[in-house]
Write an enzyme that holds these catalytic residues in place. Structure first.
Site, PDB file in Angstrom:
ATOM      1  N   GLY A  66       2.062  21.797 -72.660  1.00 34.07           N
ATOM      2  CA  GLY A  66       1.994  20.298 -71.650  1.00 34.07           C
ATOM      3  C   GLY A  66       1.727  20.379 -70.715  1.00 34.07           C
TER       4      GLY A  66
ATOM      5  N   GLN B 124       3.281  15.448 -65.985  1.00 41.74           N
ATOM      6  CA  GLN B 124       4.294  14.657 -64.345  1.00 41.74           C
ATOM      7  C   GLN B 124       4.186  16.395 -63.706  1.00 41.74           C
ATOM      8  OE1 GLN B 124       6.928  12.365 -64.197  1.00 41.74           O
ATOM      9  NE2 GLN B 124       6.819  11.724 -62.132  1.00 41.74           N
TER      10      GLN B 124
ATOM     11  N   TYR C  18      12.670   9.038 -78.520  1.00 33.70           N
ATOM     12  CA  TYR C  18      12.786   9.556 -77.275  1.00 33.70           C
ATOM     13  C   TYR C  18      13.902   9.906 -77.568  1.00 33.70           C
ATOM     14  CZ  TYR C  18      11.998  11.446 -73.090  1.00 33.70           C
ATOM     15  OH  TYR C  18      12.261  12.421 -71.849  1.00 33.70           O
TER      16      TYR C  18
ATOM     17  N   LYS D 198      15.234  14.041 -78.524  1.00 34.63           N
ATOM     18  CA  LYS D 198      15.482  15.027 -77.750  1.00 34.63           C
ATOM     19  C   LYS D 198      16.999  15.384 -77.989  1.00 34.63           C
ATOM     20  CE  LYS D 198      12.749  15.095 -74.332  1.00 34.63           C
ATOM     21  NZ  LYS D 198      11.707  16.534 -74.224  1.00 34.63           N
TER      22      LYS D 198
HETATM   23  N1  LIG Z   1       8.422  12.658 -66.175  1.00 37.49           N
HETATM   24  C1  LIG Z   1      10.349  12.793 -66.097  1.00 37.49           C
HETATM   25  O1  LIG Z   1      10.551  11.800 -65.533  1.00 37.49           O
HETATM   26  C2  LIG Z   1      11.158  13.348 -67.319  1.00 37.49           C
HETATM   27  C3  LIG Z   1      10.156  14.443 -67.847  1.00 37.49           C
HETATM   28  N2  LIG Z   1      11.049  14.830 -68.884  1.00 37.49           N
HETATM   29  C4  LIG Z   1      10.935  15.723 -69.411  1.00 37.49           C
HETATM   30  O2  LIG Z   1       9.801  16.744 -69.467  1.00 37.49           O
HETATM   31  C5  LIG Z   1       9.047  16.956 -70.216  1.00 37.49           C
HETATM   32  C6  LIG Z   1       7.554  17.011 -69.629  1.00 37.49           C
HETATM   33  O3  LIG Z   1       7.807  15.493 -69.013  1.00 37.49           O
HETATM   34  P1  LIG Z   1       5.962  14.692 -68.124  1.00 37.49           P
HETATM   35  O4  LIG Z   1       5.300  16.277 -67.788  1.00 37.49           O
HETATM   36  O5  LIG Z   1       6.844  13.424 -67.782  1.00 37.49           O
HETATM   37  O6  LIG Z   1       5.195  14.626 -69.150  1.00 37.49           O
HETATM   38  P2  LIG Z   1       3.750  14.040 -69.321  1.00 37.49           P
HETATM   39  O7  LIG Z   1       3.748  12.807 -70.349  1.00 37.49           O
HETATM   40  O8  LIG Z   1       3.329  14.179 -68.323  1.00 37.49           O
HETATM   41  O9  LIG Z   1       3.314  15.470 -70.382  1.00 37.49           O
HETATM   42  C7  LIG Z   1       3.679  15.631 -71.563  1.00 37.49           C
HETATM   43  C8  LIG Z   1       2.049  16.768 -71.251  1.00 37.49           C
HETATM   44  O10 LIG Z   1       1.980  16.927 -72.931  1.00 37.49           O
HETATM   45  C9  LIG Z   1       0.911  17.253 -73.327  1.00 37.49           C
HETATM   46  N3  LIG Z   1       0.807  17.203 -74.710  1.00 37.49           N
HETATM   47  C10 LIG Z   1       1.317  15.672 -75.947  1.00 37.49           C
HETATM   48  N4  LIG Z   1       0.360  16.255 -77.562  1.00 37.49           N
HETATM   49  C11 LIG Z   1       0.602  17.249 -77.144  1.00 37.49           C
HETATM   50  C12 LIG Z   1       0.723  18.116 -78.474  1.00 37.49           C
HETATM   51  N5  LIG Z   1      -0.024  17.865 -79.519  1.00 37.49           N
HETATM   52  N6  LIG Z   1       0.591  19.296 -77.821  1.00 37.49           N
HETATM   53  C13 LIG Z   1      -0.169  20.094 -76.422  1.00 37.49           C
HETATM   54  N7  LIG Z   1       0.469  19.675 -75.285  1.00 37.49           N
HETATM   55  C14 LIG Z   1       1.307  17.953 -75.667  1.00 37.49           C
HETATM   56  C15 LIG Z   1       0.312  16.173 -72.790  1.00 37.49           C
HETATM   57  O11 LIG Z   1      -0.916  15.940 -72.698  1.00 37.49           O
HETATM   58  C16 LIG Z   1       0.704  16.464 -71.605  1.00 37.49           C
HETATM   59  O12 LIG Z   1       0.414  16.537 -70.695  1.00 37.49           O
HETATM   60  C17 LIG Z   1       9.533  16.466 -71.641  1.00 37.49           C
HETATM   61  O13 LIG Z   1      10.096  17.159 -72.515  1.00 37.49           O
HETATM   62  C18 LIG Z   1       9.267  15.780 -71.097  1.00 37.49           C
HETATM   63  O14 LIG Z   1      10.329  14.868 -72.200  1.00 37.49           O
HETATM   64  C19 LIG Z   1      12.636  14.593 -68.675  1.00 37.49           C
HETATM   65  C20 LIG Z   1      13.213  13.557 -68.463  1.00 37.49           C
HETATM   66  C21 LIG Z   1      12.061  12.621 -67.392  1.00 37.49           C
HETATM   67  C1  LIG Z   2      13.708   9.313 -68.283  1.00 34.64           C
HETATM   68  C2  LIG Z   2      12.525   9.711 -68.679  1.00 34.64           C
HETATM   69  O1  LIG Z   2      12.814  10.855 -69.763  1.00 34.64           O
HETATM   70  C3  LIG Z   2      11.247   9.805 -69.247  1.00 34.64           C
HETATM   71  N1  LIG Z   2      10.937   9.217 -67.496  1.00 34.64           N
HETATM   72  C4  LIG Z   2      11.059   8.057 -69.143  1.00 34.64           C
HETATM   73  O2  LIG Z   2      10.802   7.099 -68.940  1.00 34.64           O
HETATM   74  O3  LIG Z   2      11.166   8.147 -70.200  1.00 34.64           O
END
Ligand SMILES: NC(=O)C1=CN([C@@H]2O[C@H](COP(=O)(O)OP(=O)(O)OC[C@H]3O[C@@H](n4cnc5c(N)ncnc54)[C@H](O)[C@@H]3O)[C@@H](O)[C@H]2O)C=CC1
Ligand SMILES: CC(=O)[C@H](N)C(=O)O
Length: 393
Positions: free
Chosen positions: A73, A77, A206, A210
């Site tokens: 992934g 972000q 979600y 988690k």
């Molecule tokens: N951004 C935030 O505010 C927060 C993020 N997180 C966690 O951090 C981690 C990363 O989050 P972000 O980068 O924000 O998420 P995002 O949604 O920006 O990126 C997730 C990535 O996973 C990829 N993805 C989706 N399905 C897939 C699959 N089947 N195989 C391979 N890749 C796949 C997507 O293409 C995307 O690039 C996640 O586990 C999220 O739950 C936790 C809390 C807050």
């Molecule tokens: C707090 C998170 O896990 C994420 N930014 C969301 O809003 O889903």
């Protein structure tokens, strides 16, 4: 190894079927091309006979020269920023990015990238074996808002995808980092200064996935000694990468909207206070945590927190520093119900004690300042740019 010079997306897609590693315009792949079934099992033996013995519990990244890291992934972000930081520290060739999304040419030229759907366990295994991976950073996930729209996909990606990675981390004795979220808490959790150990009964798909991830990681740590680590992030605010379907996305969108139209329509009510963190603090904290010696960790999952604000408080910060004419309107949608179940602030005193977590951006004023500085310097592209994917999930 054979190689193929990749000039565009068509070449990339062709190369994908060879399951090679793309770096500096060249896609390298094994002569055997497809490492499936028995071949993968043979590779597993090769992994242990040819490489150094890897024991995740003994892997001291701080002193160990350069760990080999696979990031799933990586086009999201957090992934874009994390692989950049990891490559600076561990070497470009040692950090392999992967995603189901098709990367831009710029991403491809930055370092090794392999197309991976986390639902394809054999494909992940092949990359782990072929690249002699030491650490998996598992970022692939479907976030809260998108998860409520597509619960079946969220279940598959967040549960089955995680299970695939977890099982492979156990099999090859890898270190595994997978982020959790404040969304793992629910309406019956104490909302102010929420501690690490408390009621966890989330009401979003979600959050449920988690909690599953956290408990399975802890179970594998207890039962098999797997070096599993997780951080419960608050909402992450970034200037250089767009968020992907979360409830806290408003706090990034608002800056782009201020630059574009000096106004913003918030999908959360004005007084919805949520825990937040600037991206650099999240990335620095994550690297610090992944590198922390095992003996300093008293638990496998920690809360981290930097600041709390509501849409109204953020808008006031923007009015003070950007334009007193900035206008905000409130039009809450389905995401309000999600936010209403989440904490207002997280107690991260144990992370600060055990591995010295210390975020730098702790006020709305400092967040607003750094966001506008970055956005103006970078002239970031539109948040709405659509992404193509390699397959279905
Ligand atoms: N951004 C935030 O505010 C927060 C993020 N997180 C966690 O951090 C981690 C990363 O989050 P972000 O980068 O924000 O998420 P995002 O949604 O920006 O990126 C997730 C990535 O996973 C990829 N993805 C989706 N399905 C897939 C699959 N089947 N195989 C391979 N890749 C796949 C997507 O293409 C995307 O690039 C996640 O586990 C999220 O739950 C936790 C809390 C807050
Ligand atoms: C707090 C998170 O896990 C994420 N930014 C969301 O809003 O889903």
């Amino acid at each position: 190894m054979a190689s193929l010079t990749v000039k565009g997306t068509r070449d990339l897609l062709r190369a994908v079927s060879y399951r090679g590693v793309y770096t500096n315009g060249v896609f390298s792949f094994p002569q055997t091309q497809q490492l499936r079934g028995n071949t993968a099992r043979r590779s597993e033996k090769r992994y242990f006979s040819n490489s150094r013995t890897v024991n995740s519990a003994d892997l001291d990244i701080t002193n160990n020269e350069k760990p080999k890291v696979l990031v799933t992934g990586c086009l999201g972000q957090l992934g874009m920023a994390l692989i950049k930081k990891m490559r600076e520290k561990y070497g470009v060739e040692n950090v392999i990015g992967s995603d189901i999304k098709v990367p831009t040419d710029e991403v491809l030229s930055d370092g090794p990238f392999v197309p991976l759907n986390v639902l394809d366990k054999e494909a992940i295994e092949n990359e782990i074996v072929r690249n002699k991976v030491d650490v998996v950073v598992h970022l692939s996930a479907i976030l809260s808002a998108l998860g409520e729209k597509k619960p079946d996909i969220a279940l598959r990606v967040n549960v089955s995808g995680f299970q695939n990675v977890l099982e492979l981390a156990r099999k090859y004795n890898l270190k595994l980092f997978c982020p959790s979220t404040m969304g793992a808490f629910g309406p019956s959790t104490p909302r102010v200064n929420t501690p690490d150990l408390t009621v966890m009964r989330p009401t979003t798909i979600y959050g449920i996935t988690k909690v599953h991830m956290e408990l399975m990681g802890e179970y594998y740590n207890e039962k098999y000694g797997l070096d599993f680590r997780s951080l419960r992030y608050p909402g992450i605010i970034s200037a250089d990468s767009a968020p992907g379907g979360g409830t806290t996305d408003y706090a990034v969108d608002i800056f782009h909207s201020a630059l574009k139209s000096n106004s913003f329509v918030s999908f959360l009510n004005k007084d919805t206070s949520l825990p937040m963190m600037y991206l650099d603090d999240c990335i620095d904290g994550t690297m610090q945590f992944i590198e922390a010696p095992n003996k300093s960790l008293k638990q496998r999952v920690y809360n981290i927190h930097a600041l709390t604000f509501s849409p109204q408080e953020l808008a006031e910060g923007i009015q003070e520093q950007w334009s007193k004419d900035f206008k905000i309107h409130y039009n809450p949608d389905y995401r309000q119900a999600i936010a209403d179940t989440w904490p207002i602030s997280l107690d991260d005193s144990i992370a600060r004690r055990d591995w010295k977590f210390d975020p730098k951006i702790n006020t709305v004023a400092s967040l607003v300042k750094i966001m506008f500085e970055k956005l103006q310097a970078q002239r970031i592209a539109s948040l709405d740019e659509p992404h193509r994917v390699y397959g279905s999930q």
